[in-house]
Design a protein around this motif. Structure first.
Motif, PDB file in Angstrom:
ATOM      1  N   THR A   4       0.835  -1.197   0.000  1.00 26.79           N
ATOM      2  CA  THR A   4       0.000   0.000   0.000  1.00 26.79           C
ATOM      3  C   THR A   4       0.872   1.251   0.000  1.00 26.79           C
ATOM      4  O   THR A   4       1.826   1.361   0.756  1.00 26.79           O
ATOM      5  CB  THR A   4      -0.920   0.027   1.243  1.00 26.79           C
ATOM      6  N   CYS A   5       0.501   2.188  -0.857  1.00 23.05           N
ATOM      7  CA  CYS A   5       1.151   3.494  -0.915  1.00 23.05           C
ATOM      8  C   CYS A   5       0.112   4.552  -0.577  1.00 23.05           C
ATOM      9  O   CYS A   5      -0.995   4.526  -1.101  1.00 23.05           O
ATOM     10  CB  CYS A   5       1.711   3.742  -2.314  1.00 23.05           C
ATOM     11  N   HIS A   6       0.464   5.464   0.311  1.00 17.12           N
ATOM     12  CA  HIS A   6      -0.414   6.574   0.661  1.00 17.12           C
ATOM     13  C   HIS A   6       0.114   7.862   0.043  1.00 17.12           C
ATOM     14  O   HIS A   6       1.328   8.096   0.043  1.00 17.12           O
ATOM     15  CB  HIS A   6      -0.492   6.752   2.181  1.00 17.12           C
ATOM     16  N   LEU A   7      -0.789   8.677  -0.459  1.00 15.52           N
ATOM     17  CA  LEU A   7      -0.464  10.000  -0.979  1.00 15.52           C
ATOM     18  C   LEU A   7      -1.200  11.026  -0.131  1.00 15.52           C
ATOM     19  O   LEU A   7      -2.424  10.988  -0.026  1.00 15.52           O
ATOM     20  CB  LEU A   7      -0.890  10.130  -2.440  1.00 15.52           C
ATOM     21  N   VAL A   8      -0.450  11.921   0.492  1.00 14.92           N
ATOM     22  CA  VAL A   8      -1.002  12.916   1.413  1.00 14.92           C
ATOM     23  C   VAL A   8      -0.776  14.300   0.813  1.00 14.92           C
ATOM     24  O   VAL A   8       0.351  14.644   0.458  1.00 14.92           O
ATOM     25  CB  VAL A   8      -0.309  12.823   2.795  1.00 14.92           C
ATOM     26  N   SER A   9      -1.832  15.091   0.719  1.00 13.46           N
ATOM     27  CA  SER A   9      -1.667  16.421   0.122  1.00 13.46           C
ATOM     28  C   SER A   9      -0.934  17.367   1.061  1.00 13.46           C
ATOM     29  O   SER A   9      -0.995  17.237   2.288  1.00 13.46           O
ATOM     30  CB  SER A   9      -3.020  17.025  -0.266  1.00 13.46           C
ATOM     31  N   ALA A  49       1.892  21.042  -4.116  1.00 12.17           N
ATOM     32  CA  ALA A  49       1.483  21.929  -5.202  1.00 12.17           C
ATOM     33  C   ALA A  49       2.691  22.547  -5.897  1.00 12.17           C
ATOM     34  O   ALA A  49       2.639  22.860  -7.083  1.00 12.17           O
ATOM     35  CB  ALA A  49       0.565  23.031  -4.666  1.00 12.17           C
ATOM     36  N   GLU A  50       3.781  22.687  -5.206  1.00 10.49           N
ATOM     37  CA  GLU A  50       4.999  23.294  -5.751  1.00 10.49           C
ATOM     38  C   GLU A  50       5.912  22.279  -6.432  1.00 10.49           C
ATOM     39  O   GLU A  50       6.488  22.553  -7.478  1.00 10.49           O
ATOM     40  CB  GLU A  50       5.774  23.988  -4.632  1.00 10.49           C
ATOM     41  N   HIS A  51       6.044  21.087  -5.846  1.00 12.88           N
ATOM     42  CA  HIS A  51       7.061  20.130  -6.284  1.00 12.88           C
ATOM     43  C   HIS A  51       6.508  18.837  -6.872  1.00 12.88           C
ATOM     44  O   HIS A  51       7.289  17.994  -7.314  1.00 12.88           O
ATOM     45  CB  HIS A  51       7.980  19.773  -5.109  1.00 12.88           C
ATOM     46  N   GLY A  52       5.212  18.626  -6.845  1.00 10.50           N
ATOM     47  CA  GLY A  52       4.628  17.381  -7.337  1.00 10.50           C
ATOM     48  C   GLY A  52       4.691  16.291  -6.290  1.00 10.50           C
ATOM     49  O   GLY A  52       4.323  16.507  -5.134  1.00 10.50           O
TER      50      GLY A  52
END
Length: 142
Positions: A4-9, A49-52
């Protein structure tokens, strides 16, 4: 390994100095989302938002950029950048990607995420920030 990979804004509330990305963002929401990602998955990244796509250990300077105010073309370009970065850092296909991010951060990532994972989950989809905090608190407690 659960696969599992999590992506956190990212969030607007940041330190006023350079720091590893995991420590740069200091809002209560981010801290809870980070803890959730660290305890529930194998790997996690920040959607900046700045670096992807940013590894949590990467040292970043504070910045003032958000997808919430970007024009649609810039958001599409950002999603293209994130997709290219995912190809560089994620396995060809992982079982699950869990996205802890609002609609603007997910807006153009649906297809790219689906190409990288068997399943994409957005557990807080449709919840306002207060309900997201409640969801995270409950998830971390039990």
């Amino acid at each position: 390994m659960s696969g599992t990979c999590h992506l956190v804004s990212c969030v607007g509330m940041k330190l006023h100095r350079a720091a590893p990305a995991r420590d740069l963002y200091v809002s209560p929401w981010f801290r809870m989302a980070r803890r959730y990602a660290e305890t529930r998955g194998d790997i996690w990244f920040i959607l900046s938002a700045e670096h992807g796509l940013v590894h949590p250990d990467k040292v970043l300077d504070p910045y003032d950029r958000t997808l919430l105010t970007m024009p649609v073309g810039a958001r599409r370009a950002w999603a293209t950048l994130v997709e290219a970065q995912m190809r560089d850092v994620l396995p060809a296909c992982i079982p699950v990607i869990v996205v802890l991010a609002g609609a603007r951060y997910r807006e153009f990532l649906g297809e790219p995420l689906s190409r990288h994972a068997d399943r994409v989950e957005v557990p807080m989809q449709g919840l306002g920030i207060g309900k997201q905090l409640g969801w995270l608190k409950h998830a971390l407690a039990g």
